[in-house]
Design a protein around this motif. Structure first.
Motif, PDB file in Angstrom:
ATOM      1  N   GLY A  10       0.799  -1.211   0.000  1.00  0.00           N
ATOM      2  CA  GLY A  10       0.000   0.000   0.000  1.00  0.00           C
ATOM      3  C   GLY A  10       0.832   1.260   0.000  1.00  0.00           C
ATOM      4  N   ASN A  11       2.128   1.101  -0.087  1.00  0.00           N
ATOM      5  CA  ASN A  11       3.023   2.250  -0.041  1.00  0.00           C
ATOM      6  C   ASN A  11       4.127   2.021  -1.061  1.00  0.00           C
ATOM      7  OD1 ASN A  11       4.385   4.541   0.671  1.00  0.00           O
ATOM      8  ND2 ASN A  11       5.074   3.797   2.647  1.00  0.00           N
ATOM      9  N   THR A  12       4.008   2.630  -2.214  1.00  0.00           N
ATOM     10  CA  THR A  12       4.961   2.408  -3.281  1.00  0.00           C
ATOM     11  C   THR A  12       6.203   3.272  -3.074  1.00  0.00           C
ATOM     12  OG1 THR A  12       3.173   1.920  -4.801  1.00  0.00           O
ATOM     13  CG2 THR A  12       5.291   2.428  -5.762  1.00  0.00           C
ATOM     14  N   VAL A  13       7.312   2.609  -2.824  1.00  0.00           N
ATOM     15  CA  VAL A  13       8.606   3.270  -2.702  1.00  0.00           C
ATOM     16  C   VAL A  13       9.557   2.494  -3.589  1.00  0.00           C
ATOM     17  CG1 VAL A  13      10.496   3.924  -1.173  1.00  0.00           C
ATOM     18  CG2 VAL A  13       8.143   4.021  -0.353  1.00  0.00           C
ATOM     19  N   THR A  14      10.153   3.171  -4.540  1.00  0.00           N
ATOM     20  CA  THR A  14      11.050   2.491  -5.458  1.00  0.00           C
ATOM     21  C   THR A  14      12.423   2.295  -4.829  1.00  0.00           C
ATOM     22  OG1 THR A  14      11.892   4.532  -6.439  1.00  0.00           O
ATOM     23  CG2 THR A  14       9.868   3.597  -7.409  1.00  0.00           C
ATOM     24  N   LEU A  44      14.547   4.626  -2.134  1.00  0.00           N
ATOM     25  CA  LEU A  44      15.201   4.122  -0.928  1.00  0.00           C
ATOM     26  C   LEU A  44      16.688   4.450  -0.934  1.00  0.00           C
ATOM     27  CD1 LEU A  44      13.463   0.675  -0.436  1.00  0.00           C
ATOM     28  CD2 LEU A  44      13.186   2.730   0.952  1.00  0.00           C
ATOM     29  N   ALA A  45      17.320   4.357  -2.094  1.00  0.00           N
ATOM     30  CA  ALA A  45      18.742   4.710  -2.213  1.00  0.00           C
ATOM     31  C   ALA A  45      18.934   6.194  -1.925  1.00  0.00           C
ATOM     32  CB  ALA A  45      19.267   4.346  -3.600  1.00  0.00           C
ATOM     33  N   TYR A  46      18.013   7.027  -2.399  1.00  0.00           N
ATOM     34  CA  TYR A  46      18.080   8.465  -2.138  1.00  0.00           C
ATOM     35  C   TYR A  46      17.961   8.747  -0.640  1.00  0.00           C
ATOM     36  CZ  TYR A  46      16.840  13.375  -2.006  1.00  0.00           C
ATOM     37  OH  TYR A  46      16.795  14.709  -1.701  1.00  0.00           O
ATOM     38  N   ILE A  47      17.041   8.073   0.025  1.00  0.00           N
ATOM     39  CA  ILE A  47      16.865   8.266   1.466  1.00  0.00           C
ATOM     40  C   ILE A  47      18.133   7.836   2.200  1.00  0.00           C
ATOM     41  CG2 ILE A  47      15.593   7.486   3.511  1.00  0.00           C
ATOM     42  CD1 ILE A  47      13.097   7.329   1.682  1.00  0.00           C
ATOM     43  N   SER A  48      18.699   6.722   1.790  1.00  0.00           N
ATOM     44  CA  SER A  48      19.931   6.235   2.414  1.00  0.00           C
ATOM     45  C   SER A  48      21.076   7.229   2.218  1.00  0.00           C
ATOM     46  CB  SER A  48      20.292   4.879   1.822  1.00  0.00           C
ATOM     47  OG  SER A  48      21.486   4.401   2.368  1.00  0.00           O
ATOM     48  N   ASP A  49      21.218   7.757   1.016  1.00  0.00           N
ATOM     49  CA  ASP A  49      22.253   8.762   0.754  1.00  0.00           C
ATOM     50  C   ASP A  49      22.016  10.022   1.576  1.00  0.00           C
ATOM     51  OD1 ASP A  49      23.510   7.087  -1.053  1.00  0.00           O
ATOM     52  OD2 ASP A  49      22.705   8.111  -2.833  1.00  0.00           O
ATOM     53  N   SER A  50      20.769  10.430   1.667  1.00  0.00           N
ATOM     54  CA  SER A  50      20.432  11.619   2.450  1.00  0.00           C
ATOM     55  C   SER A  50      20.763  11.409   3.920  1.00  0.00           C
ATOM     56  CB  SER A  50      18.947  11.957   2.294  1.00  0.00           C
ATOM     57  OG  SER A  50      18.668  12.322   0.966  1.00  0.00           O
ATOM     58  N   LEU A  51      20.508  10.219   4.401  1.00  0.00           N
ATOM     59  CA  LEU A  51      20.828   9.887   5.792  1.00  0.00           C
ATOM     60  C   LEU A  51      22.326  10.031   6.042  1.00  0.00           C
ATOM     61  CD1 LEU A  51      19.899   8.824   8.534  1.00  0.00           C
ATOM     62  CD2 LEU A  51      20.078   6.526   7.605  1.00  0.00           C
ATOM     63  N   LEU A  53      15.385   8.053   9.341  1.00  0.00           N
ATOM     64  CA  LEU A  53      15.371   6.720   9.948  1.00  0.00           C
ATOM     65  C   LEU A  53      13.944   6.229  10.180  1.00  0.00           C
ATOM     66  CD1 LEU A  53      18.307   6.909  12.504  1.00  0.00           C
ATOM     67  CD2 LEU A  53      18.137   5.412  10.510  1.00  0.00           C
ATOM     68  N   ARG A  54      13.084   7.109  10.667  1.00  0.00           N
ATOM     69  CA  ARG A  54      11.677   6.730  10.878  1.00  0.00           C
ATOM     70  C   ARG A  54      11.026   6.349   9.552  1.00  0.00           C
ATOM     71  NH1 ARG A  54      11.809  10.940  14.603  1.00  0.00           N
ATOM     72  NH2 ARG A  54      10.854  12.386  13.143  1.00  0.00           N
ATOM     73  N   THR A  55      11.329   7.085   8.506  1.00  0.00           N
ATOM     74  CA  THR A  55      10.772   6.785   7.188  1.00  0.00           C
ATOM     75  C   THR A  55      11.215   5.410   6.716  1.00  0.00           C
ATOM     76  OG1 THR A  55      10.709   9.126   6.605  1.00  0.00           O
ATOM     77  CG2 THR A  55      10.639   7.564   4.782  1.00  0.00           C
ATOM     78  N   LEU A  56      12.501   5.112   6.865  1.00  0.00           N
ATOM     79  CA  LEU A  56      13.005   3.791   6.472  1.00  0.00           C
ATOM     80  C   LEU A  56      12.384   2.687   7.325  1.00  0.00           C
ATOM     81  CD1 LEU A  56      16.788   4.522   5.865  1.00  0.00           C
ATOM     82  CD2 LEU A  56      15.081   3.875   4.158  1.00  0.00           C
ATOM     83  N   GLN A  57      12.243   2.923   8.624  1.00  0.00           N
ATOM     84  CA  GLN A  57      11.649   1.921   9.507  1.00  0.00           C
ATOM     85  C   GLN A  57      10.186   1.671   9.156  1.00  0.00           C
ATOM     86  OE1 GLN A  57      12.498   3.670  13.311  1.00  0.00           O
ATOM     87  NE2 GLN A  57      14.474   2.626  13.497  1.00  0.00           N
ATOM     88  N   GLN A  58       9.447   2.722   8.852  1.00  0.00           N
ATOM     89  CA  GLN A  58       8.048   2.566   8.472  1.00  0.00           C
ATOM     90  C   GLN A  58       7.936   1.742   7.191  1.00  0.00           C
ATOM     91  OE1 GLN A  58       6.604   6.569   8.210  1.00  0.00           O
ATOM     92  NE2 GLN A  58       6.346   6.779  10.412  1.00  0.00           N
ATOM     93  N   HIS A  59       8.818   2.014   6.246  1.00  0.00           N
ATOM     94  CA  HIS A  59       8.773   1.264   4.998  1.00  0.00           C
ATOM     95  C   HIS A  59       9.136  -0.200   5.244  1.00  0.00           C
ATOM     96  CE1 HIS A  59       8.963   0.278   0.809  1.00  0.00           C
ATOM     97  NE2 HIS A  59      10.176  -0.239   1.001  1.00  0.00           N
ATOM     98  N   THR A  60      10.120  -0.431   6.091  1.00  0.00           N
ATOM     99  CA  THR A  60      10.529  -1.804   6.397  1.00  0.00           C
ATOM    100  C   THR A  60       9.406  -2.561   7.082  1.00  0.00           C
ATOM    101  OG1 THR A  60      12.825  -1.099   6.616  1.00  0.00           O
ATOM    102  CG2 THR A  60      12.241  -3.184   7.619  1.00  0.00           C
ATOM    103  N   GLN A  61       8.699  -1.914   7.994  1.00  0.00           N
ATOM    104  CA  GLN A  61       7.603  -2.552   8.704  1.00  0.00           C
ATOM    105  C   GLN A  61       6.448  -2.877   7.777  1.00  0.00           C
ATOM    106  OE1 GLN A  61       6.725   0.155  11.878  1.00  0.00           O
ATOM    107  NE2 GLN A  61       8.500  -0.451  13.078  1.00  0.00           N
ATOM    108  N   THR A  62       6.188  -2.039   6.795  1.00  0.00           N
ATOM    109  CA  THR A  62       5.056  -2.276   5.900  1.00  0.00           C
ATOM    110  C   THR A  62       5.377  -3.301   4.828  1.00  0.00           C
ATOM    111  OG1 THR A  62       5.656  -0.424   4.458  1.00  0.00           O
ATOM    112  CG2 THR A  62       4.077   0.024   6.227  1.00  0.00           C
ATOM    113  N   THR A  63       6.667  -3.561   4.582  1.00  0.00           N
ATOM    114  CA  THR A  63       7.009  -4.528   3.541  1.00  0.00           C
ATOM    115  C   THR A  63       7.351  -5.894   4.103  1.00  0.00           C
ATOM    116  OG1 THR A  63       9.317  -3.786   3.507  1.00  0.00           O
ATOM    117  CG2 THR A  63       7.805  -2.779   1.909  1.00  0.00           C
ATOM    118  N   HIS A  64       7.449  -6.016   5.433  1.00  0.00           N
ATOM    119  CA  HIS A  64       7.814  -7.325   6.027  1.00  0.00           C
ATOM    120  C   HIS A  64       6.725  -7.833   6.917  1.00  0.00           C
ATOM    121  CE1 HIS A  64      11.825  -7.319   4.412  1.00  0.00           C
ATOM    122  NE2 HIS A  64      11.994  -6.087   4.869  1.00  0.00           N
TER     123      HIS A  64
END
Length: 80
Positions: free
Chosen positions: A13-17, A21-28, A69-80
């Motif tokens: 329900g949350n489309t993240v390419t 995700l690579a952009y978020i990681s680089d930004s982090l 980090l919260r954004t990445l965690q939310q995405h991880t929780q919704t995909t697993h």
């Protein structure tokens, strides 16, 4: 393979390419580096106003890091 990734992300329900995700990681990484540089500036600065401004910048960068980090965690929780 790309279609499988896209389907998994769409099913959550949350489309993240992968690119996003690579952009978020680089930004982090960038935010963490900026925070470290600002903290180093606080320790080395002799001017109270500069110390205060650099401390503010460091705090803002850390807040951005927390948000990423919260954004990445939310995405991880919704995909697993």
């Amino acid at each position: 393979m790309y279609n499988q990734q896209q389907q998994q992300q769409t099913l959550s329900g949350n489309t993240v390419t992968a690119k996003e995700l690579a952009y978020i990681s680089d930004s982090l990484s960038n935010e963490e580096l900026l925070a470290k540089i600002a903290v180093q500036g606080v320790m080395e600065s002799q001017t109270p106003q500069l110390k205060q401004k650099l401390a503010q910048i460091a705090q803002e960068r850390l807040q951005n890091t927390d948000q990423l980090l919260r954004t990445l965690q939310q995405h991880t929780q919704t995909t697993h």
